[in-house]
Design an enzyme around this catalytic site. Structure first.
Site, mmCIF file in Angstrom:
data_model
loop_
_atom_site.group_PDB
_atom_site.id
_atom_site.type_symbol
_atom_site.label_atom_id
_atom_site.label_comp_id
_atom_site.label_asym_id
_atom_site.label_seq_id
_atom_site.Cartn_x
_atom_site.Cartn_y
_atom_site.Cartn_z
ATOM 1 N N SER A 78 29.860 37.713 -49.203
ATOM 2 C CA SER A 78 30.764 36.724 -48.654
ATOM 3 C C SER A 78 31.407 37.323 -47.447
ATOM 4 O O SER A 78 30.796 38.000 -46.510
ATOM 5 C CB SER A 78 31.524 35.725 -49.379
ATOM 6 O OG SER A 78 32.009 34.760 -48.867
ATOM 7 N N ARG B 181 41.954 24.461 -51.590
ATOM 8 C CA ARG B 181 40.866 24.857 -52.617
ATOM 9 C C ARG B 181 39.688 23.916 -52.756
ATOM 10 O O ARG B 181 38.473 24.294 -52.932
ATOM 11 C CB ARG B 181 41.545 25.152 -53.933
ATOM 12 C CG ARG B 181 40.715 25.490 -55.067
ATOM 13 C CD ARG B 181 40.002 26.863 -54.636
ATOM 14 N NE ARG B 181 39.211 27.503 -55.645
ATOM 15 C CZ ARG B 181 38.412 28.577 -55.611
ATOM 16 N NH1 ARG B 181 38.434 29.321 -54.254
ATOM 17 N NH2 ARG B 181 37.793 29.154 -56.643
ATOM 18 N N ASP C 137 22.948 27.469 -48.635
ATOM 19 C CA ASP C 137 24.430 27.737 -48.188
ATOM 20 C C ASP C 137 24.645 27.114 -46.515
ATOM 21 O O ASP C 137 24.181 27.531 -45.728
ATOM 22 C CB ASP C 137 24.360 29.410 -48.091
ATOM 23 C CG ASP C 137 25.650 29.933 -47.614
ATOM 24 O OD1 ASP C 137 26.666 29.137 -47.377
ATOM 25 O OD2 ASP C 137 25.824 31.059 -47.938
ATOM 26 N N HIS D 238 26.548 28.634 -51.412
ATOM 27 C CA HIS D 238 27.109 29.662 -51.135
ATOM 28 C C HIS D 238 27.679 30.527 -52.310
ATOM 29 O O HIS D 238 27.421 31.851 -52.310
ATOM 30 C CB HIS D 238 28.388 29.617 -50.229
ATOM 31 C CG HIS D 238 28.818 31.038 -49.990
ATOM 32 N ND1 HIS D 238 28.481 31.870 -49.148
ATOM 33 C CD2 HIS D 238 30.375 31.353 -50.138
ATOM 34 C CE1 HIS D 238 29.042 32.860 -48.853
ATOM 35 N NE2 HIS D 238 30.367 32.609 -49.561
ATOM 36 N N ASP D 239 27.968 29.787 -53.526
ATOM 37 C CA ASP D 239 28.368 30.350 -54.586
ATOM 38 C C ASP D 239 27.050 30.922 -55.514
ATOM 39 O O ASP D 239 27.683 31.521 -56.596
ATOM 40 C CB ASP D 239 29.246 29.604 -55.277
ATOM 41 C CG ASP D 239 30.800 29.715 -55.212
ATOM 42 O OD1 ASP D 239 30.941 30.735 -54.477
ATOM 43 O OD2 ASP D 239 31.705 28.922 -55.893
#
Length: 368
Positions: free
Chosen positions: A146, A215, A314, A347-348
């Site tokens: 990342s 967040r 992503d 993405h995670d």
């Protein structure tokens, strides 16, 4: 929580920053696993995303699980029986490294917004200084995840010959407008929280709401719409989970899930450090090293072999950006493997889809 595994490297003082200014008495936190060979040729450095600490995996000094626990250890994809693994906490992060929350030796007060402007090149230079202090002239492998993948590109550009092979995980050669837009909104949420107070907050007056929204925005973009559909559909909260006295209160499970994520995060990260690292991610652009061309910038990187992994779902670091990295490193003369995964987690995925990432990363390292 034991932090005995955390070690510190004092950076050269003064430590000059890319965009001007310098740090005095600065340091970065790091942890290590495995043993450095006599020839010092088995070192593997991991550069992290925006929020993780140097605690990538458990070790004897700190048995708590690390952020990449399933990936690092004896017999795992990143095999600590073979590799001497180092994970450095980014300069500017509040997980042990010098950051806006640190005390400025010139004033005896926290830096706050007087901290010099931070670039990912500074993160790379600080990590390189820490690796050099361990007597390692060349890394066997540099792994960047990342934001850390961008820092890794900077590391290889600024320190030619210091890396033999590279693993690029879910990253990009520059931030795309979508990623910049999301991070801009995250920063705005923090800045607009009255408690932020131009960076002059304390524990009693902490920008809780701003950090919470930042967040939530992050979590939404770290995963994919496909995964949200699969996990939550349109399921509503049970009556006892709802607070019907709150106008426009939470009604759906996905809202409550995001709230839980935010509450676990808010007080664990310094808001000013978040702002600095977020902006550094937006600023990074490898085309600065190639007269405006991404490919020309990448072509200046010299490594023998590289593995580039991306995920089709992503949205923050889209697959085509990882293809650019693979093509650029190949044009520079590296033997490149490009792995495109279809993990639904977006993405995670590198933190969640351990099976597929282990196969790719473990396979690549096993062939070295």
């Amino acid at each position: 929580m034991s932090h005995d595994a955390r070690r510190y490297f004092s950076l050269p003082s003064p430590f000059p920053m890319k965009r001007g200014g310098e740090l005095h008495g600065a340091r970065v936190a790091f942890e290590t696993w495995g043993a450095l060979s006599d020839a010092r040729d088995n070192a593997l450095l991991i550069l992290t995303g925006l929020s993780p600490s140097a605690h990538a995996a458990s070790n004897e000094q700190d048995p708590s699980p690390g952020w990449w626990e399933a990936m690092i250890g004896p017999g795992k994809a990143i095999d600590t029986d073979r590799w001497f693994v180092i994970c450095v906490n980014s300069l500017g992060s509040d997980k042990g490294s010098t950051c806006p929350a640190s005390i400025d030796p010139a004033t005896g007060e926290p830096y706050r917004l007087s901290f010099p402007e931070l670039a990912l090149e500074d993160v790379a230079n600080a990590a390189h200084a820490a690796v050099s202090s361990l007597g390692i002239e060349q890394l066997a492998c540099l792994v960047g995840c990342s934001m850390g993948g961008m820092s890794a590109l900077a590391y290889m550009l600024l320190h030619p010959g210091s890396v033999r092979t590279h693993i690029s995980v879910d990253t990009a050669p520059q931030a795309q407008p979508f990623a910049i837009a999301i991070r801009s909104l995250q920063r705005e949420a923090i800045r607009l929280d009255p408690q932020w107070n131009n960076g002059r907050y304390d524990d009693a007056h902490y920008p809780e709401t701003g950090m919470s929204i930042a967040r939530k925005l992050g979590v939404i973009t770290y995963r994919s719409a496909m995964e949200w559909n699969g996990r939550f559909a349109r399921i509503r909260l049970d009556a006892e989970q709802r607070d019907d006295d709150v106008p426009f209160g939470f009604e759906f499970q996905v809202e409550s899930y995001l709230e839980g994520h935010a509450q676990r995060f808010v007080r664990t990260f310094d808001p000013n450090s978040y702002l600095y690292l977020s902006r550094a991610s937006d600023w990074f652009d490898i085309s600065e090293y190639g007269e405006g061309s991404i490919q020309a910038g990448l072509k200046r990187i010299r490594v023998e072999q590289a593995l580039v992994i991306g995920v089709s779902t992503d949205i923050l670091f889209p697959l085509e950006q990882q293809e650019q990295i693979a093509e650029g490193l190949e044009a520079a003369g590296a033997a490149v493997e490009f792995v495109a995964l279809d993990s639904p987690q977006g993405h995670d995925a590198f933190l969640v889809d351990i099976e597929n990432y282990s196969r790719a990363i473990g396979g690549f390292l096993g062939r070295l």
